[in-house]
Motif scaffolding. Structure first.
Motif, short mmCIF file in Angstrom:
data_model
loop_
_atom_site.label_atom_id
_atom_site.label_comp_id
_atom_site.label_asym_id
_atom_site.label_seq_id
_atom_site.Cartn_x
_atom_site.Cartn_y
_atom_site.Cartn_z
N ASN A 284 33.93 -35.74 164.39
CA ASN A 284 35.22 -36.56 164.73
C ASN A 284 35.35 -37.86 164.50
OD1 ASN A 284 37.93 -37.19 166.03
ND2 ASN A 284 37.44 -35.16 167.38
N SER B 288 36.82 -40.22 166.05
CA SER B 288 36.85 -40.67 167.35
C SER B 288 35.55 -41.57 167.54
CB SER B 288 37.59 -39.99 168.39
OG SER B 288 36.63 -38.88 168.77
N PHE B 289 34.45 -41.01 167.13
CA PHE B 289 32.98 -41.73 167.38
C PHE B 289 33.09 -43.02 166.93
CE2 PHE B 289 31.48 -37.15 167.73
CZ PHE B 289 31.09 -37.10 168.83
N ALA C 125 35.54 -45.12 169.15
CA ALA C 125 34.79 -45.61 170.27
C ALA C 125 33.95 -46.87 170.16
CB ALA C 125 34.07 -44.37 170.80
N PHE D 196 38.71 -41.63 175.22
CA PHE D 196 39.41 -40.91 174.18
C PHE D 196 39.50 -39.38 174.73
CE2 PHE D 196 37.60 -44.25 171.92
CZ PHE D 196 38.46 -44.50 171.01
N GLN E 116 38.73 -36.56 173.56
CA GLN E 116 37.59 -35.58 173.44
C GLN E 116 36.27 -36.38 174.13
OE1 GLN E 116 37.86 -32.55 173.02
NE2 GLN E 116 40.08 -32.58 172.54
N SER F 75 34.52 -38.34 173.32
CA SER F 75 33.56 -39.07 172.17
C SER F 75 32.54 -39.78 172.60
CB SER F 75 34.43 -39.99 171.31
OG SER F 75 35.48 -39.08 170.73
N LEU F 76 31.70 -39.38 173.70
CA LEU F 76 30.36 -39.90 173.95
C LEU F 76 29.49 -39.89 172.84
CD1 LEU F 76 30.07 -38.33 177.62
CD2 LEU F 76 31.03 -40.51 176.97
N GLN G 200 31.05 -35.73 181.82
CA GLN G 200 31.25 -36.39 180.58
C GLN G 200 32.50 -37.32 180.67
OE1 GLN G 200 31.28 -34.12 177.16
NE2 GLN G 200 29.94 -32.60 177.69
#
Lengths: 272, 364, 306
Positions: A166, A168-169, A172, B84, B86, B88-89, B142
């Motif tokens: 994804n 979004s990583f 982030a 986020f 999801q 997104s860790l 999470q």
């Protein structure tokens, strides 16, 4: 799975065909492997178990020739892998993270061109190119040709994995004040790593195995392992060739196993 | 509210090719406010959040953060962090390293950063999980790490993109309360995106209801529920009976409107920015719980007459559908707790009353 | 390797979106300079005059294509006839590649289906077993095949020992040996893409067909095969294209009489007998054939995606 649905899925005879498929794929390889341990000089008659042909590979009259060829093969494969994997990783990010734009399909076709063009055509074209610009054929011309040929093989597993990550990583990371390079280096690359390794392993094997292109662009006086084996086979299949073949077979099996293992442990990024 | 302005959007427009995602959005969000962008999927709420975060550029308009123009600033130069959808860790980093990441990128001295991480993990009650990897945590944990990670660099504004939508119902309700507490403790502005109206109503100081790339109404939970300014808001928030109507007379924003069946009702015009002339058509909006069933003992007629349709048993109360003579339908709620809950049978004629002061008039 | 189509990533506006050209530039330059320009140069070379020691003279000439298609006699003064030598080689290559594709499909489809219907644990084993030969050096595999089937090789030895044959089977240097080599070389290329699409097949569809009174083989023909067709076509392309330009199998197993395009081209660039413009022309004709096949594939793929 209920037995009824298993029955609907099963087609009679398919299992036998699958077994036949395995036998066909492995029979020649196993036969060569078995005969590489044959003590007899007549290569068809079984003369008992022996390692003499392996010894001959490393110490025999042709040992020096094969050693040089093996070194050429490995060093070219290593450099081609590093270059092709770097280029492919960059291209894969550009393709999967570049959004939609005109020319995306053309760019995809270009990256995969080396797979789509028949190898012999690539070989001819590359030879003509080097000859036309007056580039001396040899080690460097083999390396350049291998880099190009390996790019799509490295690209496919990397792009496949990127599509499963994804975006979004990266977002982030950027959101937490990383530069784009830091977002790539510390976040995207580690998550992508199994794909990069798969791509690199595939590129390495493809370079190590290549015969047709190498044969065209190598020029006189330099051999890689496949061209040296081909030259030797032209004189007849001798037992030491079977020993070398078995060794290379072993290398391939190790590579698939490693790639397999990485693919299984590093599955499904971010799927928590 | 007497507080400073945290985020000010003015005439923001966002165009994707020929499609317009946001039309002329202007919005002011105050300091330390829990502000929610609420709307159905595709209404532009996430786009608006991504514009504030810096992941999308504006086609037109300005974005200000504490008075500074930030529309041209890249995401990594904005003192704004995001939680986020999801989470997104980063899957290859421990909880500590995830929370530390933003501090490292900002080059916060190591000792100070460690302290901050510890404080953040305490805030979200995950001190014991500092060395775990994200895959070893439950969804709710999470979620809290994502919150700690985004809060650690002390952003001026925290953005939350449907952060609770991936959790199951029970956990979602528990996290709501916690989220509100954390916001109050951290003392910073939260901008929260959701499509869940219950979430929005319970958490927010103020809500902006969005639809089709535009803001429909901004107000407190109470304002939005009690005084929807248009048909979309009345329909989207809670359940509403929208009865076709006309303005018969008006005294400022207090209207006298015609109801089906000829009765008149006093309804308030919620949208105080407009004036409606006599004769304007629109809808009288009445919440189901503001309709009262008149019993035979009441000895009088209500403002609406109709025939009972179906009963739907909902646990705490029962929903009743009443068909009006002109073909419109209304719903009302009768509490099951009432001892004498002898509900009229389907087919029975009934008379209904509207609780005084509860009717609203919406024009479109 | 199954998909030739660009992937669609739902996340359009990534943080790397505006640097896509910079990211793609290295691959464009490398492939552009070292493959696209060479292929164009090869096209130019096919219209040049041959130089007898290999290489070319920079003079425009249609001699290469003329030699390929027409026979004008030894001194070029006889009435023009069609030259069958090279057309026969091309025809043989196409037939051999088509047959190899057919046999690979015949064995590959049931195998892929069988693997895809195994439980997860044994499926991994099967996949591994199919993947290994795919990674093994093609030269070594072809040499192994040659060793196995030659007149004095183990196969004939065993068959004679078992009393099935009284004299060795002459396989080496026949078209059958070449076919066997091609089939053997590219069989994994057929299995893997078909497996990939059968694995994604929703088997409830077969149950639904069964429920609607379809017999087993009808269900396969009407339901399974149309759904997994993209995988089948991808597999066929991955076998047909490399078979068409194959060099090792015809060279090592076929000998001088069973030439295919690959050997014909190779011969033009080796030693003094070489004719570079002719080799370039033959390569261009081969490339055109492959591009035709790929265009057909792209069209069928676009249609099935709709």
């Amino acid at each position: 799975m209920s037995t009824a649905s298993a029955r609907i899925r099963a087609y009679p005879g398919f299992g036998i065909v699958a077994l036949l498929c395995l036998v066909l794929l492995y029979a020649p390889l196993l036969v060569v492997m078995v005969y590489s341990f044959n003590d007899s000089t007549s290569i068809t008659q079984w003369g008992g178990f022996s390692l003499r042909w392996y010894k001959e590979v490393f110490t025999g009259v042709e040992a020096a020739k094969f050693k040089v060829a093996a070194w050429n093969s490995i060093s070219i494969a290593l450099m081609a892998t590093i270059a092709a994997t770097t280029i492919a990783t960059s291209a894969a990010i550009g393709m999967t993270r570049g959004g939609l734009w005109r020319g995306k399909a053309a760019s995809f076709a270009l990256i995969n061109l080396p797979i789509m063009v028949p190898e012999i055509v690539t070989a001819v074209a590359t030879l003509i190119f080097f000859s036309a610009i007056g580039f001396k054929t040899g080690y460097l011309s083999i390396l350049l040709a291998h880099i190009v040929f390996c790019i799509p093989f490295a690209y496919l597993p990397i792009a496949a994995r990127l599509q499963g990550i994804n975006s979004s990583f990266e977002e982030a990371a950027i959101d937490l004040y990383a530069t784009r390079w830091q977002a790539f280096r510390y976040v995207l690359l580690p998550i992508l790593l199994p794909g990069v390794i798969s791509g690199a392993l595939l590129a390495f094997i493809i370079s190590l195995d290549d015969f047709i292109i190498t044969n065209f662009v190598k020029g006189a006086g330099i051999e890689t392992l496949p061209t040296a084996i081909f030259g030797a086979v032209k004189q007849g299949i001798k037992p030491n060739i079977m020993a070398i073949s078995s060794l290379m077979l072993l290398v391939s099996v190790v590579f698939v196993t490693v790639s397999w293992w990485i693919g299984r442990t590093g599955n499904k990024p971010g799927d928590t | 509210m007497g507080r400073g302005v945290a985020v000010a959007l003015s005439h923001v427009r966002k165009q994707y090719g020929s499609a317009t995602a946001l039309h002329d959005v202007s919005l002011t969000i105050h300091d330390k406010e829990f502000f929610t962008l609420l709307g159905p999927s595709g209404c532009g709420k996430t786009t608006l959040l991504r514009i504030i975060a810096g992941f999308e550029s504006v086609s037109d308009g300005t974005v200000q953060l504490h008075g500074k123009e930030i529309a041209d600033l890249p995401a990594n130069a904005r003192p704004v962090n995001t939680v986020f959808q999801q989470y997104s860790l980063f899957p290859h980093m421990s909880v500590t390293d995830n929370v530390l990441f933003g501090l490292q990128m900002r080059k916060v001295p190591a000792a100070k950063a460690r302290q901050r991480v510890k404080a953040m993990l305490e805030l979200v009650q995950l001190e014991d999980f500092a060395q775990r990897m994200p895959a070893q945590l439950s969804g709710g944990q999470q979620q809290r790490v994502a919150l700690a990670r985004a809060l650690a660099p002390e952003p001026e504004v925290l953005l939350l993109d449907e952060p609770l939508s991936a959790l199951d119902l029970k956990l979602r309700q528990a996290m709501r309360i916690e989220l509100k507490q954390i916001q109050e403790e951290a003392g910073i502005t939260f901008i929260f995106v959701t499509h869940d109206q219950e979430e929005a109503l319970t958490l927010s100081d103020r809500i902006a209801v969005m639809s089709a790339g535009a803001i429909q109404q901004v107000g407190t939970s109470h304002d939005i529920y009690e005084s929807p300014v248009n048909r979309f808001v009345a329909d989207f928030i809670g359940e509403s009976n929208l009865l076709e109507s006309r303005v018969l007379a008006h005294d400022k924003h207090q209207l006298t409107c015609a109801l089906p069946g000829g009765a008149e009702v006093q309804a308030q015009l919620s949208d105080t920015s407009i004036e409606l002339p006599v004769g304007s058509s629109g809808y009288v909006c009445v919440r189901p719980e503001k309709l009262r069933l008149l019993l035979a003992t009441d000895q009088r007629n209500g403002v609406l007459q109709g025939v009972v349709g179906r009963h739907i048993y909902l646990g705490t109360d029962t929903q009743l559908v009443v068909h009006l003579p002109d073909g419109q339908r209304v719903q009302l709620r009768c509490q099951n707790a009432q001892q004498n809950a002898q509900l009229p049978e389907p087919g029975e004629r009934v008379s209904l009353d509207i609780e005084p002061g509860s009717a609203r008039f919406v024009s479109h | 390797m199954a998909g030739f189509n660009p992937g669609n990533n739902a996340s359009g506006g990534s943080v790397f979106a505006d640097m896509r050209h910079r990211l793609l530039m290295p691959s464009w330059i490398t492939i552009g300079v070292l493959l696209v320009i060479p292929v164009l140069l090869m096209l130019v070379y096919s219209f040049l005059t041959k130089e007898f020691r290999g290489g070319v003279i920079w003079e425009f000439s249609l001699a290469a294509y003329d030699q390929f298609f027409f026979d004008r006699g030894l001194f070029g003064d006889e009435p023009v006839k069609i030259e069958w030598t090279y057309l026969t080689i091309f025809a043989r290559s196409i037939v051999q590649a088509a047959l190899a594709t057919f046999f690979c499909l015949l064995i590959g489809f049931p195998t892929a289906y069988y693997i895809a219907t195994r439980p997860a644990s044994t499926r991994a084993f099967w996949l591994f077993m199919i993947t290994v030969p795919y990674w093994v050096n093609l030269l070594i595999r072809t040499v192994s095949m040659k060793f196995l089937i030659r007149d004095t090789g183990p196969l004939n030895h065993w068959l004679m020992q078992a009393g099935i044959l009284s004299e060795p089977l002459h396989l080496i240097n026949t078209n059958i040996a070449v076919q066997l080599g091609l089939f053997y070389s590219y069989l994994p290329f057929m299995v893997l893409p078909i497996y990939a699409s059968v694995e994604r097949f929703d088997f409830a569809l077969l149950e639904a067909a069964n429920d609607l009174y379809a017999k087993r083989w009808t269900a396969m023909r009407r339901i399974l095969i149309p759904v997994v067709k993209p995988g089948i076509i991808a597999g066929c392309i991955l076998v047909f294209v490399p078979s068409l330009g194959a060099f090792l199998a015809p060279d090592l197993l076929g000998g001088a009489k069973n030439f295919m395009i690959g050997s014909l081209i190779e011969e033009q660039f080796k030693g003094s007998a070489g004719n570079w413009p002719f080799g370039a022309a033959a390569s261009m004709i081969l490339l055109s054939l492959v591009l035709l096949v790929l265009m057909f594939y792209a069209r069928s793929d676009a249609r099935s995606a709709r």
